[in-house]
Every structure is written in structure tokens, then in C-alpha cells.
Design a protein around this motif. Sequence first.
Motif, PDB file in Angstrom:
ATOM      1  N   PHE A   1     -40.492   3.274 -15.126  1.00  0.00           N
ATOM      2  CA  PHE A   1     -40.226   2.845 -16.505  1.00  0.00           C
ATOM      3  C   PHE A   1     -38.746   2.783 -16.849  1.00  0.00           C
ATOM      4  O   PHE A   1     -38.355   2.116 -17.792  1.00  0.00           O
ATOM      5  N   PHE A   2     -37.929   3.498 -16.119  1.00  0.00           N
ATOM      6  CA  PHE A   2     -36.535   3.766 -16.478  1.00  0.00           C
ATOM      7  C   PHE A   2     -35.584   2.806 -15.767  1.00  0.00           C
ATOM      8  O   PHE A   2     -35.459   2.858 -14.536  1.00  0.00           O
ATOM      9  N   PRO A   3     -34.893   1.933 -16.510  1.00  0.00           N
ATOM     10  CA  PRO A   3     -33.914   1.049 -15.868  1.00  0.00           C
ATOM     11  C   PRO A   3     -32.606   1.788 -15.623  1.00  0.00           C
ATOM     12  O   PRO A   3     -32.088   2.463 -16.510  1.00  0.00           O
ATOM     13  N   LEU A   4     -32.093   1.688 -14.413  1.00  0.00           N
ATOM     14  CA  LEU A   4     -30.779   2.277 -14.120  1.00  0.00           C
ATOM     15  C   LEU A   4     -29.685   1.351 -14.626  1.00  0.00           C
ATOM     16  O   LEU A   4     -29.832   0.132 -14.638  1.00  0.00           O
ATOM     17  N   ASP A   5     -28.570   1.939 -15.032  1.00  0.00           N
ATOM     18  CA  ASP A   5     -27.445   1.195 -15.589  1.00  0.00           C
ATOM     19  C   ASP A   5     -26.781   0.344 -14.500  1.00  0.00           C
ATOM     20  O   ASP A   5     -26.315   0.870 -13.491  1.00  0.00           O
ATOM     21  N   THR A   6     -26.752  -0.950 -14.701  1.00  0.00           N
ATOM     22  CA  THR A   6     -26.138  -1.861 -13.731  1.00  0.00           C
ATOM     23  C   THR A   6     -24.673  -2.151 -14.061  1.00  0.00           C
ATOM     24  O   THR A   6     -24.018  -2.888 -13.329  1.00  0.00           O
ATOM     25  N   TYR A   7     -24.166  -1.574 -15.146  1.00  0.00           N
ATOM     26  CA  TYR A   7     -22.792  -1.822 -15.565  1.00  0.00           C
ATOM     27  C   TYR A   7     -21.821  -0.733 -15.127  1.00  0.00           C
ATOM     28  O   TYR A   7     -20.665  -0.755 -15.517  1.00  0.00           O
ATOM     29  N   VAL A   8     -22.299   0.213 -14.325  1.00  0.00           N
ATOM     30  CA  VAL A   8     -21.447   1.270 -13.793  1.00  0.00           C
ATOM     31  C   VAL A   8     -21.565   1.284 -12.275  1.00  0.00           C
ATOM     32  O   VAL A   8     -22.542   0.793 -11.713  1.00  0.00           O
ATOM     33  N   ASP A   9     -20.563   1.856 -11.626  1.00  0.00           N
ATOM     34  CA  ASP A   9     -20.581   1.918 -10.160  1.00  0.00           C
ATOM     35  C   ASP A   9     -21.640   2.879  -9.631  1.00  0.00           C
ATOM     36  O   ASP A   9     -22.188   2.674  -8.548  1.00  0.00           O
ATOM     37  N   HIS A  10     -21.889   3.961 -10.381  1.00  0.00           N
ATOM     38  CA  HIS A  10     -22.792   5.003  -9.896  1.00  0.00           C
ATOM     39  C   HIS A  10     -23.759   5.433 -10.998  1.00  0.00           C
ATOM     40  O   HIS A  10     -23.495   6.392 -11.720  1.00  0.00           O
ATOM     41  N   PRO A  11     -24.910   4.750 -11.130  1.00  0.00           N
ATOM     42  CA  PRO A  11     -25.888   5.162 -12.139  1.00  0.00           C
ATOM     43  C   PRO A  11     -26.700   6.396 -11.732  1.00  0.00           C
ATOM     44  O   PRO A  11     -27.493   6.902 -12.512  1.00  0.00           O
ATOM     45  N   VAL A  12     -26.465   6.860 -10.503  1.00  0.00           N
ATOM     46  CA  VAL A  12     -27.145   8.050  -9.991  1.00  0.00           C
ATOM     47  C   VAL A  12     -26.081   9.011  -9.478  1.00  0.00           C
ATOM     48  O   VAL A  12     -25.186   8.617  -8.733  1.00  0.00           O
ATOM     49  N   ALA A  13     -26.204  10.277  -9.890  1.00  0.00           N
ATOM     50  CA  ALA A  13     -25.236  11.288  -9.461  1.00  0.00           C
ATOM     51  C   ALA A  13     -25.972  12.524  -8.949  1.00  0.00           C
ATOM     52  O   ALA A  13     -27.027  12.891  -9.469  1.00  0.00           O
ATOM     53  N   LEU A  14     -25.386  13.129  -7.930  1.00  0.00           N
ATOM     54  CA  LEU A  14     -25.933  14.345  -7.334  1.00  0.00           C
ATOM     55  C   LEU A  14     -24.893  15.456  -7.390  1.00  0.00           C
ATOM     56  O   LEU A  14     -23.694  15.187  -7.423  1.00  0.00           O
ATOM     57  N   MET A  15     -25.370  16.701  -7.379  1.00  0.00           N
ATOM     58  CA  MET A  15     -24.452  17.829  -7.291  1.00  0.00           C
ATOM     59  C   MET A  15     -23.996  17.946  -5.835  1.00  0.00           C
ATOM     60  O   MET A  15     -24.820  18.113  -4.930  1.00  0.00           O
ATOM     61  N   ALA A  16     -22.700  17.860  -5.619  1.00  0.00           N
ATOM     62  CA  ALA A  16     -22.138  17.945  -4.273  1.00  0.00           C
ATOM     63  C   ALA A  16     -22.317  19.354  -3.716  1.00  0.00           C
ATOM     64  O   ALA A  16     -22.344  20.342  -4.466  1.00  0.00           O
ATOM     65  N   VAL A  17     -22.427  19.431  -2.405  1.00  0.00           N
ATOM     66  CA  VAL A  17     -22.510  20.726  -1.739  1.00  0.00           C
ATOM     67  C   VAL A  17     -21.183  21.464  -1.945  1.00  0.00           C
ATOM     68  O   VAL A  17     -20.102  20.880  -1.807  1.00  0.00           O
ATOM     69  N   VAL A  18     -21.284  22.722  -2.305  1.00  0.00           N
ATOM     70  CA  VAL A  18     -20.097  23.554  -2.510  1.00  0.00           C
ATOM     71  C   VAL A  18     -19.357  23.669  -1.182  1.00  0.00           C
ATOM     72  O   VAL A  18     -19.985  23.945  -0.141  1.00  0.00           O
ATOM     73  N   PRO A  19     -18.036  23.440  -1.170  1.00  0.00           N
ATOM     74  CA  PRO A  19     -17.274  23.557   0.077  1.00  0.00           C
ATOM     75  C   PRO A  19     -17.516  24.910   0.754  1.00  0.00           C
ATOM     76  O   PRO A  19     -17.513  25.951   0.102  1.00  0.00           O
ATOM     77  N   GLY A  20     -17.763  24.848   2.056  1.00  0.00           N
ATOM     78  CA  GLY A  20     -18.037  26.051   2.826  1.00  0.00           C
ATOM     79  C   GLY A  20     -19.519  26.365   2.953  1.00  0.00           C
ATOM     80  O   GLY A  20     -19.905  27.184   3.788  1.00  0.00           O
ATOM     81  N   ASP A  21     -20.346  25.725   2.137  1.00  0.00           N
ATOM     82  CA  ASP A  21     -21.797  25.924   2.225  1.00  0.00           C
ATOM     83  C   ASP A  21     -22.307  25.066   3.382  1.00  0.00           C
ATOM     84  O   ASP A  21     -21.965  23.889   3.485  1.00  0.00           O
ATOM     85  N   SER A  22     -23.126  25.632   4.245  1.00  0.00           N
ATOM     86  CA  SER A  22     -23.567  24.922   5.455  1.00  0.00           C
ATOM     87  C   SER A  22     -24.809  24.071   5.254  1.00  0.00           C
ATOM     88  O   SER A  22     -25.295  23.472   6.193  1.00  0.00           O
ATOM     89  N   ILE A  23     -25.300  23.988   4.038  1.00  0.00           N
ATOM     90  CA  ILE A  23     -26.531  23.237   3.772  1.00  0.00           C
ATOM     91  C   ILE A  23     -26.272  21.732   3.816  1.00  0.00           C
ATOM     92  O   ILE A  23     -25.278  21.238   3.286  1.00  0.00           O
ATOM     93  N   GLN A  24     -27.196  21.004   4.448  1.00  0.00           N
ATOM     94  CA  GLN A  24     -27.196  19.544   4.438  1.00  0.00           C
ATOM     95  C   GLN A  24     -28.484  19.116   3.738  1.00  0.00           C
ATOM     96  O   GLN A  24     -29.555  19.142   4.332  1.00  0.00           O
ATOM     97  N   PRO A  25     -28.394  18.742   2.449  1.00  0.00           N
ATOM     98  CA  PRO A  25     -29.603  18.435   1.688  1.00  0.00           C
ATOM     99  C   PRO A  25     -30.353  17.207   2.215  1.00  0.00           C
ATOM    100  O   PRO A  25     -29.877  16.083   2.096  1.00  0.00           O
ATOM    101  N   THR A  26     -31.518  17.431   2.773  1.00  0.00           N
ATOM    102  CA  THR A  26     -32.327  16.328   3.285  1.00  0.00           C
ATOM    103  C   THR A  26     -33.055  15.593   2.158  1.00  0.00           C
ATOM    104  O   THR A  26     -33.471  14.450   2.337  1.00  0.00           O
ATOM    105  N   ILE A  27     -33.185  16.238   1.003  1.00  0.00           N
ATOM    106  CA  ILE A  27     -33.872  15.609  -0.123  1.00  0.00           C
ATOM    107  C   ILE A  27     -33.117  14.378  -0.618  1.00  0.00           C
ATOM    108  O   ILE A  27     -33.713  13.469  -1.195  1.00  0.00           O
ATOM    109  N   TRP A  28     -31.815  14.324  -0.381  1.00  0.00           N
ATOM    110  CA  TRP A  28     -31.016  13.181  -0.824  1.00  0.00           C
ATOM    111  C   TRP A  28     -31.500  11.880  -0.188  1.00  0.00           C
ATOM    112  O   TRP A  28     -31.481  10.832  -0.823  1.00  0.00           O
ATOM    113  N   GLU A  29     -31.914  11.937   1.078  1.00  0.00           N
ATOM    114  CA  GLU A  29     -32.430  10.743   1.747  1.00  0.00           C
ATOM    115  C   GLU A  29     -33.706  10.261   1.055  1.00  0.00           C
ATOM    116  O   GLU A  29     -33.931   9.056   0.916  1.00  0.00           O
TER     117      GLU A  29
END
Length: 142
Positions: free
Chosen positions: A60-88
Motif C-alpha cells: 500500500f505504501f509508495p516509496l518517495d521517488t524524489y529522494v536518493d534513499h527512500p529506505v534507510a537502515l541502521m549501520a553496524v556500529v564500528p567494531g561490531d562483527s555482525i553482518q546483518p543477513t536480514i538486509w538482503e
Amino acid sequence: MLKGIPSIISPDLMKALMAMGHGDEIVLADGHFPAASLANQLIRCDGHGIPDLLEAILEFFPLDTYVDHPVALMAVVPGDSIQPTIWEEYEGIVEKHSGKSIPFEYIDRFAFYERTKKSFVVVAASEKAQYANIILKKGIVL
């Protein structure tokens, strides 16, 4: 209940999606996220994971086509060894609903918190994956 509305979308969530305007943002927060302390408007979706919510919302939800990044994620904290597979998984869901690959923005943890404070609504899910938080910027229906 209504025809065609996934049961995962509560009346409060549908109302919030309908009330949002162009450029407003919704945060889908994982179970680790401090949603209650950061949200102006909080909707609980206990028992649900974020991929299922994302799939239902993007019906139902249209993403904004007028911005470069209509989707944002929380970046992994530097030094944290996790590689989030959910992002894929998120990339596949977003591409399915938008019809194209959309580059995601990656935001520092504390900047993500600040952006959350300005969001229209925070949806608190029971997602267990780390770094599963995601922000969607609403676009317009063409």
C-alpha cells in the motif's frame, strides 16, 4: 476485517499509513530498539517480524521517488562483527514492490535515533535479528 488487507496490518497501522503525507517517515523497529522512548506515535506489532510487516506495508505504501534513499537502515556500529543477513531480505522485498533496485542509506546508530524522533510513527515489532531497524520515506501515488 476488510478484503485484501493483510491481517498483520492492524487498524492503527492502516490509519497511520493513510494519515502520512509525502516525505513522512515510518520506522519499523526490531525488538532491541528503544521504540517507546523515541516514538512520537508508537504502534506495537508484537509477535511479528519486520520482513512480514515490510511485505504487507509495501503493498500500500509508495516509496518517495524524489529522494536518493527512500529506505534507510541502521549501520553496524564500528567494531561490531555482525553482518546483518536480514538486509538482503529487505532488498528483495523492496525491489519486488518498487520494480527496481533501490540503494539503501546506512545511518549511524545515534543519528538513526535522532531521525526516529522526527518520524511520523514507529512500529515496534518482535524481530530478533540485530540491525533490523528500517526507515521508509513515503512518496506519492501516481
